[in-house]
Enzyme design. Structure first.
Site, PDB file in Angstrom:
ATOM      1  N   LYS A  79       0.860  -1.200   0.000  1.00 59.82           N
ATOM      2  CA  LYS A  79       0.000   0.000   0.000  1.00 59.82           C
ATOM      3  C   LYS A  79       0.887   1.237   0.000  1.00 59.82           C
ATOM      4  O   LYS A  79       1.868   1.288   0.748  1.00 59.82           O
ATOM      5  CB  LYS A  79      -0.917  -0.038   1.233  1.00 59.82           C
ATOM      6  CG  LYS A  79      -1.954   1.075   1.280  1.00 59.82           C
ATOM      7  CD  LYS A  79      -2.890   0.939   2.488  1.00 59.82           C
ATOM      8  CE  LYS A  79      -3.942   2.034   2.512  1.00 59.82           C
ATOM      9  NZ  LYS A  79      -4.894   1.893   3.639  1.00 59.82           N
ATOM     10  N   SER A 160      -9.944   2.361   2.509  1.00 58.61           N
ATOM     11  CA  SER A 160      -8.965   3.002   1.650  1.00 58.61           C
ATOM     12  C   SER A 160      -7.997   2.027   0.977  1.00 58.61           C
ATOM     13  O   SER A 160      -7.361   2.401  -0.007  1.00 58.61           O
ATOM     14  CB  SER A 160      -8.159   4.002   2.466  1.00 58.61           C
ATOM     15  OG  SER A 160      -7.393   3.345   3.464  1.00 58.61           O
ATOM     16  N   SER A 184     -10.360   0.239   6.945  1.00 61.42           N
ATOM     17  CA  SER A 184      -9.752   0.227   5.610  1.00 61.42           C
ATOM     18  C   SER A 184      -9.078  -1.067   5.178  1.00 61.42           C
ATOM     19  O   SER A 184      -8.661  -1.173   4.030  1.00 61.42           O
ATOM     20  CB  SER A 184      -8.747   1.373   5.487  1.00 61.42           C
ATOM     21  OG  SER A 184      -9.434   2.554   5.191  1.00 61.42           O
TER      22      SER A 184
END
Ligand code: GLN
Length: 494
Positions: A79, A160, A184
């Site tokens: 990420k 997210s 998330s």
């Protein structure tokens, strides 16, 4: 040879160790799959050379008979919230565009030390603020999943960690890192039919992770099986003297401790999670989940978490408050973007840089955060929210007097089309209604795929555990996984 991109963490690690294929072959297969999947926009930058170099190191170790590590030969997606040395790290924001850290985050370093390689930096909601991946400066991620019945509508991979969820579901990465501040990891996992676990707050170091809300942020793995999550979490977690909130505890052998036998365990069903607006099919899968856990030997008990309905509003005060403070550092001096209009002074540079660099959702959070922390409103909002946070934690502590873990839906709905909730921040915030309470209480929580709905879209079930009991969460997840037999996968259109 089997199609290597269909393999997960455990199969790749064991296959490389057993000489069924080389780590280089695996890295090459995933690099090619990543290159082919540009339409998903899952990656902000790809790093095929990093994956190859790690693979070659693993193959060389194997030739010498050395230990290959927990993640030996497994290429993963990272990420783009984790600082990676020499590789652009943006948090999906224009304000960090071009920023190449001089350092590596502890979690990513732990993964490289365990033998993993990096396929690239995964797209996300800007500064991890969002639930659909539409707040990224680099464009939204598109879910590999589409509704059945011919509609080619582009769907949200959740957020997210939407680049992570899309990449793992699309089989362009066997696993990826995520971060979870208020859902998330779990919400995108649920939207894309994969697993994701947020460990107890403090298990994974936050050092080198771009900060959103420091008292809530936790890293965790996203992968297609519970076993793969256990393996990867073991590699990621551990005490880190560089993070003052890091837990000084040994990392348990979660993989070795996996067991789907829940005899003697009590699973709590929180009555307050039966909320208006929750999709009927989700309620049905929750019922099914109870049956599965009963079948695994657990006793199902009703529990109460009375302050549940205040958790989401409290989160949307605490998280923006911390964000407004954390994001003060992006001023045009130290990182990334600098907007210095002709003849401008220092204040003008700050203002111009922040105006140009932050997206709308980030600005909204900074405004909310500075407002709730301002002298006149601090007690009315921030102090109140902190009190609510304590009550939410206390609810869980009381419930865990009657049960070992809690079963709930992960989200109130399945994935939605991109664009659907974009103009309504409140509707978007509701996505995390079931995820946020465990975040406020710092508890380990996991989403596991349960089934697909009548549109052919995945639905997830959530297990919340006692502090430090990741093993209990993983084991309940395994009991669900072995009964759900979730084999659905997105049909390739990219
Ligand atoms: N969707 C939530 C938010 O926008 C949670 C985000 C997260 O966990 N990073 O704040």
């Amino acid at each position: 040879m089997t199609d290597l991109t269909n393999l997960g963490v455990k199969d790749i690690r064991d296959g490389v160790a057993g000489g069924e294929f080389t780590a280089r072959e695996v890295a090459e297969a995933f690099n090619a799959a990543v290159a082919e999947a540009a339409a998903l926009n899952a990656f902000i930058v790809t790093t095929p050379d990093h994956a190859l170099a790690a693979a070659d190191a693993t193959d060389a170790k194997r030739a010498k008979g050395e230990d290959l590590g927990k993640m030996g030969g497994v290429p993963i997606g990272m990420k783009d919230l984790f600082a990676t040395k020499g590789v652009q790290t943006t948090a999906a924001s224009h304000i960090l565009e071009g920023f190449k850290p001089e350092y590596e985050s502890t979690v990513s370093q732990n993964l490289w030390d365990a033998g993993a390689g990096m396929l690239g930096k995964l797209n996300l909601d800007q500064f991890a603020m969002g639930s659909s991946n539409e707040t990224s400066y680099f464009g939204n991620v598109t879910s590999p999943w589409r509704r059945s019945g011919g509609a080619n509508t582009d769907m949200s991979p959740g957020g997210s960690s939407g680049g992570s969820s899309a990449a793992v579901a699309a089989r362009i990465a066997p696993a990826a890192t995520g971060t979870d501040t208020g859902g998330s990891i779990r919400q995108p996992a649920a939207f894309t039919g994969i697993c994701g676990i947020k460990p107890t707050y403090g298990r994974c170091s936050r050092w080198g992770v771009v900060a959103f809300a420091s008292s809530l942020d936790q890293a965790g793995p996203m992968a297609r099986t519970v076993e793969d999550c256990a393996i990867m979490l073991e590699a990621m977690a551990g005490f880190d003297p560089k993070d003052a909130t890091s837990l000084k505890m040994d990392v348990p052998a979660w993989e070795a401790g996996l067991s789907a036998d829940l005899k003697g365990k009590k699973i709590g069903i929180p009555r307050e999670y039966r909320m208006d607006g929750t999709d009927e099919e989700i309620l049905k899968s929750w019922e099914q989940g109870k049956e599965w856990l009963r079948d695994a030997g657990a006793e199902i008990v009703d529990v109460s978490l009375p302050h549940t309905k205040y958790a989401l509003p409290a989160y949307y005060i605490v998280a923006p408050a911390e964000a407004s403070s954390n994001l003060a550092r992006y001023d045009g001096v130290r990182y990334g973007l600098r907007d210095l209009p002709d003849g401008a002074g220092l204040q003008d540079m700050y203002a111009a840089t922040r105006a140009a660099g932050f997206g709308d959702e980030v600005k909204r959070r900074i405004l909310i955060g500075t407002y709730v922390l301002s002298a006149g409103f601090y007690d009315a909002y921030y102090t109140q929210a902190q009190k609510v946070r304590t009550l939410v934690s206390r609810d869980f502590a009381q419930a865990f007097g009657q049960c070992d873990a809690i079963l709930a839906p992960t989200t109130p709905t399945a994935s939605f089309p991109l664009g659907e909730n974009q103009d309504d921040p409140l509707a978007m915030y509701l996505n995390d209604v079931f995820a946020v309470p465990a975040s406020l209480a710092g508890l380990p929580a996991m989403s596991v795929p349960a089934t697909v709905n009548s549109d052919g879209l995945p639905l997830g079930l959530q297990i919340v555990g006692k502090p430090f009991d990741e093993q209990g969460v993983l084991n309940a997840g395994l009991a669900i996984q072995s009964r759900a037999n979730f084999t659905a996968k997105p049909e390739k259109w990219w």
